[in-house]
Write a protein that holds these residues in place. Structure first.
Motif, PDB file in Angstrom:
ATOM      1  N   ASP A  29       0.839  -1.195   0.000  1.00 43.77           N
ATOM      2  CA  ASP A  29       0.000   0.000   0.000  1.00 43.77           C
ATOM      3  C   ASP A  29       0.876   1.246   0.000  1.00 43.77           C
ATOM      4  O   ASP A  29       0.597   2.216  -0.709  1.00 43.77           O
ATOM      5  CB  ASP A  29      -0.928   0.007   1.225  1.00 43.77           C
ATOM      6  CG  ASP A  29      -1.947  -1.119   1.195  1.00 43.77           C
ATOM      7  OD1 ASP A  29      -2.530  -1.350   0.122  1.00 43.77           O
ATOM      8  OD2 ASP A  29      -2.151  -1.764   2.235  1.00 43.77           O
ATOM      9  N   VAL A  30       1.932   1.191   0.823  1.00 47.04           N
ATOM     10  CA  VAL A  30       2.856   2.334   0.930  1.00 47.04           C
ATOM     11  C   VAL A  30       4.275   1.809   0.951  1.00 47.04           C
ATOM     12  O   VAL A  30       4.607   0.902   1.729  1.00 47.04           O
ATOM     13  CB  VAL A  30       2.599   3.155   2.215  1.00 47.04           C
ATOM     14  CG1 VAL A  30       3.564   4.349   2.288  1.00 47.04           C
ATOM     15  CG2 VAL A  30       1.160   3.628   2.297  1.00 47.04           C
ATOM     16  N   CYS A  31       5.137   2.368   0.102  1.00 45.89           N
ATOM     17  CA  CYS A  31       6.573   2.101   0.153  1.00 45.89           C
ATOM     18  C   CYS A  31       7.276   3.388   0.577  1.00 45.89           C
ATOM     19  O   CYS A  31       7.137   4.421  -0.092  1.00 45.89           O
ATOM     20  CB  CYS A  31       7.109   1.636  -1.199  1.00 45.89           C
ATOM     21  SG  CYS A  31       8.911   1.452  -1.224  1.00 45.89           S
ATOM     22  N   LEU A  46       1.266   5.959  10.385  1.00 45.74           N
ATOM     23  CA  LEU A  46       0.329   5.375   9.423  1.00 45.74           C
ATOM     24  C   LEU A  46      -0.176   4.011   9.893  1.00 45.74           C
ATOM     25  O   LEU A  46      -1.368   3.712   9.793  1.00 45.74           O
ATOM     26  CB  LEU A  46       1.001   5.236   8.059  1.00 45.74           C
ATOM     27  CG  LEU A  46       1.068   6.486   7.190  1.00 45.74           C
ATOM     28  CD1 LEU A  46       2.100   6.308   6.082  1.00 45.74           C
ATOM     29  CD2 LEU A  46      -0.300   6.810   6.590  1.00 45.74           C
ATOM     30  N   LYS A  47       0.714   3.189  10.396  1.00 44.82           N
ATOM     31  CA  LYS A  47       0.344   1.829  10.799  1.00 44.82           C
ATOM     32  C   LYS A  47      -0.573   1.847  12.017  1.00 44.82           C
ATOM     33  O   LYS A  47      -1.524   1.048  12.095  1.00 44.82           O
ATOM     34  CB  LYS A  47       1.604   1.019  11.089  1.00 44.82           C
ATOM     35  CG  LYS A  47       1.360  -0.481  11.222  1.00 44.82           C
ATOM     36  CD  LYS A  47       0.940  -1.114   9.911  1.00 44.82           C
ATOM     37  CE  LYS A  47       0.854  -2.629  10.034  1.00 44.82           C
ATOM     38  NZ  LYS A  47       0.393  -3.275   8.792  1.00 44.82           N
ATOM     39  N   MET A  53      -2.966  -1.625   6.802  1.00 42.17           N
ATOM     40  CA  MET A  53      -2.188  -1.067   5.701  1.00 42.17           C
ATOM     41  C   MET A  53      -0.855  -1.799   5.574  1.00 42.17           C
ATOM     42  O   MET A  53      -0.130  -1.985   6.559  1.00 42.17           O
ATOM     43  CB  MET A  53      -1.961   0.432   5.939  1.00 42.17           C
ATOM     44  CG  MET A  53      -1.239   1.146   4.817  1.00 42.17           C
ATOM     45  SD  MET A  53      -1.091   2.936   5.118  1.00 42.17           S
ATOM     46  CE  MET A  53      -2.735   3.497   4.646  1.00 42.17           C
ATOM     47  N   ASN A  54      -0.522  -2.220   4.367  1.00 32.99           N
ATOM     48  CA  ASN A  54       0.738  -2.912   4.092  1.00 32.99           C
ATOM     49  C   ASN A  54       1.815  -1.865   3.798  1.00 32.99           C
ATOM     50  O   ASN A  54       1.816  -1.253   2.727  1.00 32.99           O
ATOM     51  CB  ASN A  54       0.556  -3.863   2.914  1.00 32.99           C
ATOM     52  CG  ASN A  54       1.834  -4.600   2.552  1.00 32.99           C
ATOM     53  OD1 ASN A  54       2.795  -4.605   3.314  1.00 32.99           O
ATOM     54  ND2 ASN A  54       1.858  -5.217   1.382  1.00 32.99           N
ATOM     55  N   ILE A  55       2.702  -1.662   4.759  1.00 30.86           N
ATOM     56  CA  ILE A  55       3.734  -0.622   4.658  1.00 30.86           C
ATOM     57  C   ILE A  55       5.104  -1.269   4.600  1.00 30.86           C
ATOM     58  O   ILE A  55       5.439  -2.130   5.419  1.00 30.86           O
ATOM     59  CB  ILE A  55       3.665   0.339   5.871  1.00 30.86           C
ATOM     60  CG1 ILE A  55       2.276   0.996   5.957  1.00 30.86           C
ATOM     61  CG2 ILE A  55       4.759   1.408   5.764  1.00 30.86           C
ATOM     62  CD1 ILE A  55       2.067   1.815   7.217  1.00 30.86           C
ATOM     63  N   VAL A  56       5.896  -0.844   3.623  1.00 23.49           N
ATOM     64  CA  VAL A  56       7.249  -1.359   3.428  1.00 23.49           C
ATOM     65  C   VAL A  56       8.225  -0.188   3.473  1.00 23.49           C
ATOM     66  O   VAL A  56       7.982   0.862   2.874  1.00 23.49           O
ATOM     67  CB  VAL A  56       7.369  -2.088   2.072  1.00 23.49           C
ATOM     68  CG1 VAL A  56       8.821  -2.459   1.781  1.00 23.49           C
ATOM     69  CG2 VAL A  56       6.496  -3.328   2.056  1.00 23.49           C
ATOM     70  N   VAL A 201       5.195  -3.346  10.240  1.00 24.71           N
ATOM     71  CA  VAL A 201       5.848  -2.711   9.091  1.00 24.71           C
ATOM     72  C   VAL A 201       6.970  -3.639   8.603  1.00 24.71           C
ATOM     73  O   VAL A 201       7.751  -4.159   9.410  1.00 24.71           O
ATOM     74  CB  VAL A 201       6.416  -1.330   9.470  1.00 24.71           C
ATOM     75  CG1 VAL A 201       7.215  -0.731   8.314  1.00 24.71           C
ATOM     76  CG2 VAL A 201       5.293  -0.389   9.909  1.00 24.71           C
ATOM     77  N   THR A 202       7.070  -3.829   7.309  1.00 21.99           N
ATOM     78  CA  THR A 202       8.145  -4.647   6.728  1.00 21.99           C
ATOM     79  C   THR A 202       9.315  -3.734   6.380  1.00 21.99           C
ATOM     80  O   THR A 202       9.138  -2.717   5.703  1.00 21.99           O
ATOM     81  CB  THR A 202       7.661  -5.371   5.461  1.00 21.99           C
ATOM     82  OG1 THR A 202       6.548  -6.202   5.804  1.00 21.99           O
ATOM     83  CG2 THR A 202       8.775  -6.229   4.867  1.00 21.99           C
ATOM     84  N   ILE A 203      10.493  -4.112   6.840  1.00 23.61           N
ATOM     85  CA  ILE A 203      11.693  -3.303   6.583  1.00 23.61           C
ATOM     86  C   ILE A 203      12.725  -4.148   5.842  1.00 23.61           C
ATOM     87  O   ILE A 203      13.004  -5.289   6.224  1.00 23.61           O
ATOM     88  CB  ILE A 203      12.297  -2.766   7.897  1.00 23.61           C
ATOM     89  CG1 ILE A 203      11.316  -1.803   8.581  1.00 23.61           C
ATOM     90  CG2 ILE A 203      13.632  -2.064   7.634  1.00 23.61           C
ATOM     91  CD1 ILE A 203      11.789  -1.257   9.917  1.00 23.61           C
TER      92      ILE A 203
END
Length: 463
Positions: A29-31, A46-47, A53-56, A201-203
């Motif tokens: 959703d957001v990079c 945001l999270k 929300m899928n945030i990377v 959050v994926t980092i």
């Protein structure tokens, strides 16, 4: 060899966890490009508001390895920027922005307590002083304007009091702002990283962006993969200068720091034992603080400019200006002559003409958002700035999406090579003028002309 001084070394001694590099294609959703303060605070905000929300986040090195993990650790507000804000967006909006940035300091402290981040947060205020006769009342234009609206946080200090609280015999007078703090910046950055991961959050670390495709759904390319995202956030600090639309908004320059060995008994003896931020009233600012274990960490922007905003490995080494920075420190603390300097480092900052960031949509692309130009004052204010990023990502029709710092008409810096050459001329003229002022002497005509071209200082004077 990468070199970031003892701040980051201490952080890696605590935890050396490294997120994987990106491989293959990922949808999000957001990079967010950049794992520093702005990227991490924005992801967390945001999270928390949108748990699904899928945030990377992608980070070219380790989270906090850039300016976020190697700055002076000052957590300041924006009241000193009030006059510049009034020029940009008027008195009402300037006050609202300053109040929001002011509240971010307590928000950071509460966040650290809530999430058990031992960032050495100490809210002991800011000492802002005059270290020569020419600097006396440097704050007067600002405080007079703030008094009109009953929002002046600065308290007048006598010379005796600021000398006592700072431990430095050089100060003649000063003011005190109680709403400021200090932190260990790399500890905070790594703590934010941990919280972001805990929230989902994926980092991806060691994952530099190689290209940003500005398609309807933007695609962020990396060395071994790509991210197709509904929204992209450029939160790259000085590294954002690689984008033509952002390059002339900022000058990429260094601030340079030295740190002493621990000497807590010495600092206690001279009275410099609390956790205040301290600075004088130069444009080429002297700024410093102590640490809980009794180091003095002292900074000054004497180092290098990046031609065309190209950073490379320019700032990945001990500071080339370390001797000059140390000399300034020792002029403020002759009592510490026997305390050795044990570390020096440098790092890039994104210096804007008015010392304030700009936010908006990169090249007008509705799905690519940016924030840039914090000018070395982003430790605390990125907490507030993440509210703006969140609203722009969500396409909200609210006070932050329409904030006076969004899509502002910034005064642009000249193109190269004039920017690079001019930056050296202006900075050297400032150093020359301010060195003469220490002797209560005037600079020559040409020096004063060059100084007049300088960006706004810590607190610009009223025009």
């Amino acid at each position: 060899m990468m070199y970031r001084g003892f701040w980051y070394a201490e952080a890696l001694e605590r935890e050396s966890a490294l997120s994987p590099t990106l491989q293959g294609t990922v949808e999000a959703d957001v990079c967010i490009i950049g794992g520093g303060y702005l990227g991490l605070w924005s992801a967390i905000r945001l999270k928390k508001a949108n748990p699904k929300m899928n945030i990377v986040i992608i980070e070219q090195d380790r989270c906090g390895a850039g300016a976020s993990g190697r700055n002076g650790g000052f957590v300041n507000n924006w009241w000193t920027k009030y006059l510049s804000l009034v020029e940009i967006c008027g008195e009402t909006e300037a006050r609202r922005i300053c109040e929001a940035a002011d509240s971010a300091i307590d928000e950071m402290g509460e966040f650290c307590r809530e999430h058990h981040i031992d960032a050495q947060f100490r809210k002991d205020g800011l000492l802002w002083g005059a270290s020569n006769k020419r600097q006396l009342d440097a704050w007067l234009d600002l405080t007079t304007e703030l008094e009109k609206y009953n929002v002046n946080p600065f308290k007048i200090l006598s010379g005796e009091e600021i000398r006592r609280r700072s431990g430095s015999p050089r100060f003649l007078a000063g003011v005190f702002d109680p709403n400021a703090a200090t932190i260990q910046p790399a500890f905070l950055a790594r703590g934010l990283r941990r919280v972001a991961i805990e929230l989902g959050v994926t980092i991806y670390e060691k994952t530099p962006m190689t290209k940003l495709e500005r398609s309807e759904l933007p695609i962020v390319y990396t060395e071994k993969g790509q991210i197709v995202a509904k929204k992209v956030v450029v939160a790259m600090n000085a590294w954002g200068a690689q984008f033509p639309e952002l390059r002339r908004m900022i000058m990429v320059m260094s601030s340079d720091m030295v740190a002493t060995a621990p000497a807590k008994d010495h600092l206690d003896a001279i009275g410099f034992s609390a956790g205040e931020c301290v600075m004088d009233s130069r444009t080429v600012l002297n700024y410093w603080r102590n640490t809980p274990e009794g180091r003095v960490v002292f900074g000054k922007p004497l180092g290098q400019f990046a031609f065309g905003g190209k950073i490379g490995n320019l700032y990945e080494r001990p500071s080339p200006a370390a001797k000059g920075v140390e000399a300034e420190m020792r002029s403020f603390y002759p009592q510490l002559a026997d305390v050795p300097v044990v570390s020096s480092w440098t790092g890039p900052l994104d210096r804007a003409m008015k010392g304030l960031p700009n936010f908006g949509h990169l090249g007008g692309h509705k799905n690519i958002i940016f924030g840039i130009g914090f000018s070395g004052n982003g430790v605390g204010t990125t907490v507030f700035a993440s509210r703006i990023i969140k609203s722009l990502v969500e396409e909200a029709n609210d006070q932050w999406a329409h904030c006076g710092l969004v899509e502002q008409k910034m005064k642009l810096l000249p193109p190269e090579p004039f920017r690079y050459i001019g930056a050296h001329w202006v900075r050297d003229a400032l150093v020359r003028k301010e060195s003469l002022e220490d002797l209560d002497r005037d600079a020559d005509f040409l020096t004063n002309i060059l100084v007049s071209l300088a960006p706004a200082g810590y607190a610009p004077k009223k025009k």
